[in-house]
Design a protein around this motif. Sequence first.
Motif, PDB file in Angstrom:
ATOM      1  N   PRO A 174       0.845  -1.193   0.000  1.00  0.00           N
ATOM      2  CA  PRO A 174       0.000   0.000   0.000  1.00  0.00           C
ATOM      3  C   PRO A 174       0.886   1.251   0.000  1.00  0.00           C
ATOM      4  O   PRO A 174       2.003   1.211   0.526  1.00  0.00           O
ATOM      5  N   ALA A 181       0.764  -6.175   0.832  1.00  0.00           N
ATOM      6  CA  ALA A 181      -0.512  -6.579   1.432  1.00  0.00           C
ATOM      7  C   ALA A 181      -1.581  -6.894   0.387  1.00  0.00           C
ATOM      8  O   ALA A 181      -2.653  -7.375   0.727  1.00  0.00           O
ATOM      9  N   PHE A 263      -2.995   1.584  -5.875  1.00  0.00           N
ATOM     10  CA  PHE A 263      -3.231   0.840  -4.641  1.00  0.00           C
ATOM     11  C   PHE A 263      -4.742   0.690  -4.418  1.00  0.00           C
ATOM     12  O   PHE A 263      -5.240  -0.398  -4.097  1.00  0.00           O
ATOM     13  N   VAL A 271     -11.727  -6.290  -2.866  1.00  0.00           N
ATOM     14  CA  VAL A 271     -13.085  -6.196  -2.304  1.00  0.00           C
ATOM     15  C   VAL A 271     -14.054  -7.061  -3.116  1.00  0.00           C
ATOM     16  O   VAL A 271     -14.836  -7.836  -2.564  1.00  0.00           O
ATOM     17  N   VAL A 275     -12.826 -10.608  -0.663  1.00  0.00           N
ATOM     18  CA  VAL A 275     -13.727 -10.236   0.433  1.00  0.00           C
ATOM     19  C   VAL A 275     -15.169 -10.643   0.101  1.00  0.00           C
ATOM     20  O   VAL A 275     -15.844 -11.281   0.912  1.00  0.00           O
ATOM     21  N   TYR A 281      -8.081 -13.338   1.380  1.00  0.00           N
ATOM     22  CA  TYR A 281      -7.858 -12.003   0.818  1.00  0.00           C
ATOM     23  C   TYR A 281      -6.634 -11.386   1.476  1.00  0.00           C
ATOM     24  O   TYR A 281      -6.217 -11.817   2.558  1.00  0.00           O
ATOM     25  N   SER A 282      -6.084 -10.402   0.784  1.00  0.00           N
ATOM     26  CA  SER A 282      -4.937  -9.637   1.272  1.00  0.00           C
ATOM     27  C   SER A 282      -3.844 -10.585   1.790  1.00  0.00           C
ATOM     28  O   SER A 282      -3.504 -11.547   1.101  1.00  0.00           O
ATOM     29  N   THR A 283      -3.327 -10.348   2.973  1.00  0.00           N
ATOM     30  CA  THR A 283      -2.211 -11.161   3.475  1.00  0.00           C
ATOM     31  C   THR A 283      -2.641 -12.573   3.878  1.00  0.00           C
ATOM     32  O   THR A 283      -1.791 -13.389   4.233  1.00  0.00           O
ATOM     33  N   HIS A 284      -3.946 -12.848   3.823  1.00  0.00           N
ATOM     34  CA  HIS A 284      -4.391 -14.214   4.117  1.00  0.00           C
ATOM     35  C   HIS A 284      -4.127 -15.165   2.947  1.00  0.00           C
ATOM     36  O   HIS A 284      -4.248 -16.380   3.092  1.00  0.00           O
TER      37      HIS A 284
ATOM     38  N   PHE B 199     -14.568   1.313   2.718  1.00  0.00           N
ATOM     39  CA  PHE B 199     -13.500   1.415   1.717  1.00  0.00           C
ATOM     40  C   PHE B 199     -14.131   2.222   0.594  1.00  0.00           C
ATOM     41  O   PHE B 199     -15.081   1.757  -0.044  1.00  0.00           O
ATOM     42  N   ARG B 318     -15.451  -8.881   7.204  1.00  0.00           N
ATOM     43  CA  ARG B 318     -14.217  -9.077   6.424  1.00  0.00           C
ATOM     44  C   ARG B 318     -13.660  -7.747   5.938  1.00  0.00           C
ATOM     45  O   ARG B 318     -12.446  -7.535   5.892  1.00  0.00           O
ATOM     46  N   MET B 319     -14.551  -6.793   5.558  1.00  0.00           N
ATOM     47  CA  MET B 319     -14.072  -5.471   5.135  1.00  0.00           C
ATOM     48  C   MET B 319     -13.326  -4.793   6.280  1.00  0.00           C
ATOM     49  O   MET B 319     -12.289  -4.164   6.076  1.00  0.00           O
ATOM     50  N   ASP B 321     -11.792  -6.275   8.706  1.00  0.00           N
ATOM     51  CA  ASP B 321     -10.512  -6.969   8.847  1.00  0.00           C
ATOM     52  C   ASP B 321      -9.520  -6.492   7.786  1.00  0.00           C
ATOM     53  O   ASP B 321      -8.373  -6.159   8.094  1.00  0.00           O
ATOM     54  N   MET B 322      -9.969  -6.405   6.525  1.00  0.00           N
ATOM     55  CA  MET B 322      -9.052  -5.982   5.463  1.00  0.00           C
ATOM     56  C   MET B 322      -8.586  -4.534   5.675  1.00  0.00           C
ATOM     57  O   MET B 322      -7.393  -4.237   5.538  1.00  0.00           O
ATOM     58  N   ILE B 325      -5.912  -4.639   8.211  1.00  0.00           N
ATOM     59  CA  ILE B 325      -4.631  -5.142   7.678  1.00  0.00           C
ATOM     60  C   ILE B 325      -3.904  -4.028   6.939  1.00  0.00           C
ATOM     61  O   ILE B 325      -2.714  -3.781   7.146  1.00  0.00           O
ATOM     62  N   LEU B 326      -4.645  -3.322   6.072  1.00  0.00           N
ATOM     63  CA  LEU B 326      -4.006  -2.280   5.253  1.00  0.00           C
ATOM     64  C   LEU B 326      -3.501  -1.131   6.130  1.00  0.00           C
ATOM     65  O   LEU B 326      -2.356  -0.677   5.983  1.00  0.00           O
TER      66      LEU B 326
END
Lengths: 405, 405
Positions: A174, A181, A263, A271, A275, A281-284, B199, B318-319, B321-322, B325-326
């Motif tokens: 990001p 991420a 980004f 999303v 998601v 998603y992302s780092t998962h 987001f 989940r949003m 959570d994401m 993370i970011l």
Amino acid sequence: MLKRVITNSAHTSVASDHIVRTMAQVSQKLVKVEESRRFMIDCFMAVKVPKEHAEQQADLLVAADHRGHFSHGMNRLEMYINDLDKNSTDGAIIPKILKETPATAWVDGQNGLGAVVGNYCMELAIKKAKNVGVGWVCAKRSNHYGMAGWYTNRAMEEGLIGMSMTNTSPLMAPTRSKEAALGTNPLALGAPAKNGDKFLLDMATTAVAVGKIEIQRRKNAPLPDGWAQDPSGNVTNDANLAFETGCLMPLGGSEITSGYKGFGLGGLVEVLCGVMAGANYSTHVRKWTHAGANSEANLGQVFIAVDPNQFADGFEERMTDMNGILRNCAPVSIYTYFFFKQLKFMFFCFSEQTDPQKPVLVPGDKESQNMKEVDLAGGIQYLPNQLQTCDNLSKRLNIKPLQFI
Amino acid sequence: MLKRVITNSAHTSVASDHIVRTMAQVSQKLVKVEESRRFMIDCFMAVKVPKEHAEQQADLLVAADHRGHFSHGMNRLEMYINDLDKNSTDGAIIPKILKETPATAWVDGQNGLGAVVGNYCMELAIKKAKNVGVGWVCAKRSNHYGMAGWYTNRAMEEGLIGMSMTNTSPLMAPTRSKEAALGTNPLALGAPAKNGDKFLLDMATTAVAVGKIEIQRRKNAPLPDGWAQDPSGNVTNDANLAFETGCLMPLGGSEITSGYKGFGLGGLVEVLCGVMAGANYSTHVRKWTHAGANSEANLGQVFIAVDPNQFADGFEERMTDMNGILRNCAPVSIYTYFFFKQLKFMFFCFSEQTDPQKPVLVPGDKESQNMKEVDLAGGIQYLPNQLQTCDNLSKRLNIKPLQFI
């Protein structure tokens, strides 16, 4: 670190593939498109993938090679085979609808092959679009699905607009961060024009793919600003350091050149894919290596089809007109000059020219051109190291080696 | 040339607005959000816009100022008033559905105010999304509709994902061209997270808006690479030349930094808006000036709502959570050092720090922060030249002047 995740990079552009081909010693042997497909089908069937699924996966991969996107073609074969061999992908499985409305479907990809899940979802989206104007299908538990543009092609064949996106393993930081991420998270949109013409955008939301950094590294050349970060999170021009760090910059590069938009686009894809689908998603999302992975990828993907006939008539005519406007935009000028001396004066004469090698292109034009070139030549010219991999695979899987023209 | 089209640039970012405010002598007078809204409603009603439409347009504009997007707020008021005065926009008209399915609608904006057309279309998309999971509404004959993110907000309030895009007047050159053929073509996606978090991506597909070039020009500072072109179509660092040329570069800048992706994204917006809606597109879109235009804009716009509950449960969790993370990604490191001498040795001590002024942000965070600051201060701080415009408008339209706290 990049060594480990290098193959997660979706979307090495045709341009970079061309550079790879020019730089390396390319093989003079050509492989017919049909033969490349046959070889890949044999490989998949050797690891117990049913014929119909093997064909779908091979069609996807050979289409990428045909278009010049070698990074997304046979180059991926070994990784898929390894994943299938380790059972971290299930080649036989059929995707399953978990929930649906006339316009939407939520699909469990059941950890099947990316092309199988993707084709299934896009067919479903097309069916829904034909009924109610839009089909929006989200898949969880999918795998790497190759070129995003592959799926939009199916929609275009039916006179529809197709869109597709997938998340991928983390490789982009990001804006303002030194930590990856989001993935290269590609998105594609295909819109049909008249007589087979089209607008087909298929792009990663990172500035460049890892492949381009590799090329600069091999050339021992610096990176332009805006491609990659060093371990502190600052822009680096050092190709080796960028490769080791494994942190690509989003489209737009630094904050000053609006990298936060790239980004944001990577986030948009996340999303609508990871998601929304209830996938990783992302780092998962796991890392993915050439050796194959030991865990399920559980990627999230979205497939959208829209029927333009539900809006203004004459969509394809207007697309043709717009493509024409774009292709006919005045190209960038290059000035050349000569001078001469007459008495006490020096005369300079400038001439305005354009570079015939750089026509204005509509997204998809480069790939169409590459397909024509392959067809004219009669086959695909793979790199020697790709042919070596094929040779190894044919021995390992005990299948008929790749044949040349 | 840019002088004529300057106000067509959608999306000057908050960052650039902040710079404008810092650079210029800002007024110390604050205007309550409610008062700014009242003033704009009065202005619209003075040019015969019905109250309900005036309110919708004022809500949109004051929301932009509240978020710090001054370029899209009261700054546009005079242009809208001029367009209404010249009857090139019809303030009283109600949009009309031309064709629909359970998931789609094609709307004729009837040359009404952008906010009126946009709100109408997004409400329709929301209704459809609640019924069949997706609502996809395309409008032709619309006008400039302000912040694209405004419409996605309405979808988010209903627990849906909202998307919106619009085409605009040509201001961006396709990669390899020296000629503008697409607008700043913004796109927005809003996705709700828990407890009001979200987001919200709202971005032009050009690298920067014209406003940023203006700022560099006033500062007499060069432009970074990748913002704008000179008349030959090559990158320029000369802010004056860029301003005169009026050719912005797409997100990504030059071809080497993947500007063709930003160009492709601008094209994507054009396909889904102008082309799909049967509105004007590409170079067919008119220029738009502060004085108002003499012809109808006939812009194309798309409004999409998607119900995440038709896919995996727990979308908002989940949003959240994401987003977490970011926001928690390790920020870029800054190294500071000190040194000391001991005997014959020099000791350097490096300390790794981060810039507290540069936290990692999720799209939309900057705007939320600006709203909080305005609320805390009790009002919006407009630039003196904006207040002068308001003063002129109040005299011209014979309405109560803008009041200060």
